[in-house]
Design a protein around this motif. Structure first.
Motif, PDB file in Angstrom:
ATOM      1  N   GLY A 115     -10.706 -61.824  76.821  1.00 51.99           N
ATOM      2  CA  GLY A 115      -9.515 -62.094  77.609  1.00 51.99           C
ATOM      3  C   GLY A 115      -9.692 -63.196  78.636  1.00 51.99           C
ATOM      4  N   HIS A 116      -8.620 -63.436  79.380  1.00 50.11           N
ATOM      5  CA  HIS A 116      -8.600 -64.473  80.408  1.00 50.11           C
ATOM      6  C   HIS A 116      -9.097 -63.894  81.723  1.00 50.11           C
ATOM      7  CE1 HIS A 116      -7.185 -68.232  82.215  1.00 50.11           C
ATOM      8  NE2 HIS A 116      -6.743 -67.486  83.216  1.00 50.11           N
ATOM      9  N   GLN A 117     -10.033 -64.592  82.356  1.00 47.13           N
ATOM     10  CA  GLN A 117     -10.642 -64.098  83.587  1.00 47.13           C
ATOM     11  C   GLN A 117      -9.929 -64.680  84.804  1.00 47.13           C
ATOM     12  OE1 GLN A 117     -12.990 -61.735  83.323  1.00 47.13           O
ATOM     13  NE2 GLN A 117     -12.800 -61.958  81.093  1.00 47.13           N
ATOM     14  N   VAL A 118      -9.492 -63.791  85.712  1.00 53.13           N
ATOM     15  CA  VAL A 118      -8.736 -64.243  86.887  1.00 53.13           C
ATOM     16  C   VAL A 118      -9.475 -63.950  88.188  1.00 53.13           C
ATOM     17  CG1 VAL A 118      -6.546 -63.947  85.691  1.00 53.13           C
ATOM     18  CG2 VAL A 118      -7.458 -62.066  87.079  1.00 53.13           C
ATOM     19  N   ALA A 119     -10.646 -63.329  88.115  1.00 55.64           N
ATOM     20  CA  ALA A 119     -11.403 -63.008  89.319  1.00 55.64           C
ATOM     21  C   ALA A 119     -11.934 -64.282  89.973  1.00 55.64           C
ATOM     22  CB  ALA A 119     -12.559 -62.071  88.988  1.00 55.64           C
ATOM     23  N   ASP A 120     -12.223 -64.183  91.264  1.00 57.99           N
ATOM     24  CA  ASP A 120     -12.826 -65.316  91.974  1.00 57.99           C
ATOM     25  C   ASP A 120     -14.253 -65.558  91.493  1.00 57.99           C
ATOM     26  OD1 ASP A 120     -10.792 -65.977  94.277  1.00 57.99           O
ATOM     27  OD2 ASP A 120     -10.929 -63.789  94.199  1.00 57.99           O
ATOM     28  N   VAL A 121     -14.949 -64.463  91.167  1.00 59.16           N
ATOM     29  CA  VAL A 121     -16.317 -64.557  90.651  1.00 59.16           C
ATOM     30  C   VAL A 121     -16.443 -63.605  89.468  1.00 59.16           C
ATOM     31  CG1 VAL A 121     -18.763 -64.108  91.121  1.00 59.16           C
ATOM     32  CG2 VAL A 121     -17.335 -65.193  92.871  1.00 59.16           C
TER      33      VAL A 121
END
Length: 324
Positions: free
Chosen positions: A109-115
Motif C-alpha cells: 500500500g501507500h505509506q503516509v507516515a512521516d517515518v
C-alpha cells in the motif's frame, strides 16, 4: 514535547512480535522520552511485561480508530506497529498527532507516515510508495533490537550448550521438534529453551531430562541476552530473535516458522549470517549438518559487520528531531 504513544497488539494467536519490536524501540530511546503504550485487550502477561519497564499501558477495548484518537494529542509522536493499520487509519492518526511513525514488514500500500521503519536486511526504498515528506529508515542499521543485546565474548564451555527460541507463540510447537532433534544429534547437549509469554506448550516438555533441558518462560530482554550469551549455538525463528542473536554474535541456525519470514531467511542465508537456514518441516540431516558447522565462526564475524550496535543512537537522533 518528547511524548511517544506506541500502538501495537499481541496475542496467543498472533504472537508478541509487534509489541516486542515497539518495546525494543522504546528501550532504545530511553527515559528522556515520555513513553506509553496503547494495546487492545492486553493480557496479564503483556501488562506484566510492560510493567517491568515501568511503561504505562492504555487498555483499548477495540481497534476502532475513534477510541484510539481519544488518547492522542497534538503533542504526541504516535508509533504504529501492526497489520491492521491501513492507509485510512494512518491518515486519521497523523491528522491529530504531532507526527506519525509506522513500523512495517509487509511493504504493502501507500505509506503516509512521516517515518516508516523496516529493518529487513535487503529492503530498498524503490519498493515503497510514499508521500514526499516520508522518511524511510531501512535495513539493519535500524534493527529494532533491545539494547540489552550487545556483543559478548564466546563462552569457554559453550560447545555443548544451545539456546532455542521459536517465537513468542510457537503455535505449532516447533520448539519441541527442535529440542528432540538437537538431543538426538548431541546427547551431551544442554539446552536452554526460552518460551514466550504467549506459548501454550510448556507442559509438552515434561518428558525431557531436566539436566539436559532448562525451560525459561517470560524472560526479560536482559535475561534473554544472558541465556544467548552463555550458549555456543542458537536455534531460533527467522524473526527479530535472530537479529538479537546476531547482535550478541553467536553461531546461529534460523528456522522459517511463518510465511512472512521468507525475506529474513533469504537475508540470513545470502549474507552468511547463519550456519543454517531451514524451513518446515525441519529436515534432520540438514539440522545435523548445520550443528556441525557451528564449530566454525565465519558467520560470527559477518554478524559484527552487519549489526554495528549503533541503531539506538540513530533512533534517538531521529525521534528527537520528530519531537521538536
Amino acid at each position: 514535547m518528547k511524548k511517544l504513544l506506541f500502538r501495537a497488539d499481541g496475542t496467543t494467536q498472533t504472537g508478541l512480535g509487534h509489541i516486542m519490536r515497539s518495546l525494543a524501540l522504546a528501550e532504545m530511546l530511553g527515559e528522556s522520552f515520555d513513553r506509553r503504550f496503547a494495546i487492545q485487550n492486553p493480557s496479564d502477561a503483556v501488562l506484566k511485561l510492560l510493567a517491568k519497564q515501568s511503561l504505562p499501558v492504555i487498555a483499548l477495548g477495540s481497534n476502532n480508530i475513534a477510541e484510539l484518537l481519544t488518547h492522542v494529542s497534538d503533542n504526541d509522536v504516535v508509533v504504529l506497529d501492526g497489520y491492521d493499520f491501513d492507509e485510512a487509519f494512518q491518515r486519521a492518526v497523523r491528522e491529530k498527532a504531532h507526527k506519525l511513525v509506522f513500523i512495517d514488514d509487509l511493504i504493502q500500500g501507500h505509506q503516509v507516515a512521516d517515518v516508516v521503519i523496516n529493518h529487513a536486511g535487503d529492503v530498498t526504498a524503490t519498493e515503497y510508495e510514499t508521500e514526499p515528506y516520508t522518511t524511510l529508515l531501512l535495513g539493519t542499521h535500524y534493527a529494532l533490537v533491545n539494547p540489552a543485546f550487545v556483543q559478548k565474548t564466546q563462552p569457554k564451555d559453550g560447545e555443548n550448550k544451545a539456546f532455542v527460541n521459536m517465537g513468542g507463540a510457537d503455535l505449532h510447537n516447533v520448539s519441541h521438534q527442535v529440542v528432540d532433534l538437537l538431543l538426538s544429534i548431541n546427547p551431551n547437549l544442554r539446552i536452554t529453551l526460552a518460551l514466550g509469554a504467549a506459548n501454550p506448550h510448556a507442559d509438552t516438555f515434561a518428558d525431557f531430562p531436566k539436566e539436559q533441558l532448562s525451560i525459561q518462560q517470560n524472560l526479560s530482554a536482559k535475561q534473554m541476552a544472558r541465556a544467548i550469551g552463555g550458549s555456543g549455538l542458537s536455534v531460533v525463528a527467522a524473526s527479530t530473535i535472530a537479529y538479537e542473536v546476531a547482535s550478541i554474535s553467536r553461531p546461529m541456525i534460523v528456522v522459517q516458522t511463518a510465511d512472512n519470514q521468507g525475506r529474513m531467511i533469504s537475508f540470513m542465508r545470502d549474507r552468511h549470517l547463519a550456519v543454517g537456514a531451514l524451513t518446515l518441516p525441519i529436515n534432520a540431516e540438514q539440522l545435523a549438518l548445520a550443528v556441525k558447522k557451528a564449530r566454525l565462526t565465519p558467520s560470527v564475524f559477518k554478524q559484527r559487520l552487519v549489526f554495528d550496535g549503533k541503531a539506538a543512537d540513530r533512533y534517538r537522533q531521529v525521534f528527537t528531531q520528530l519531537c521538536a
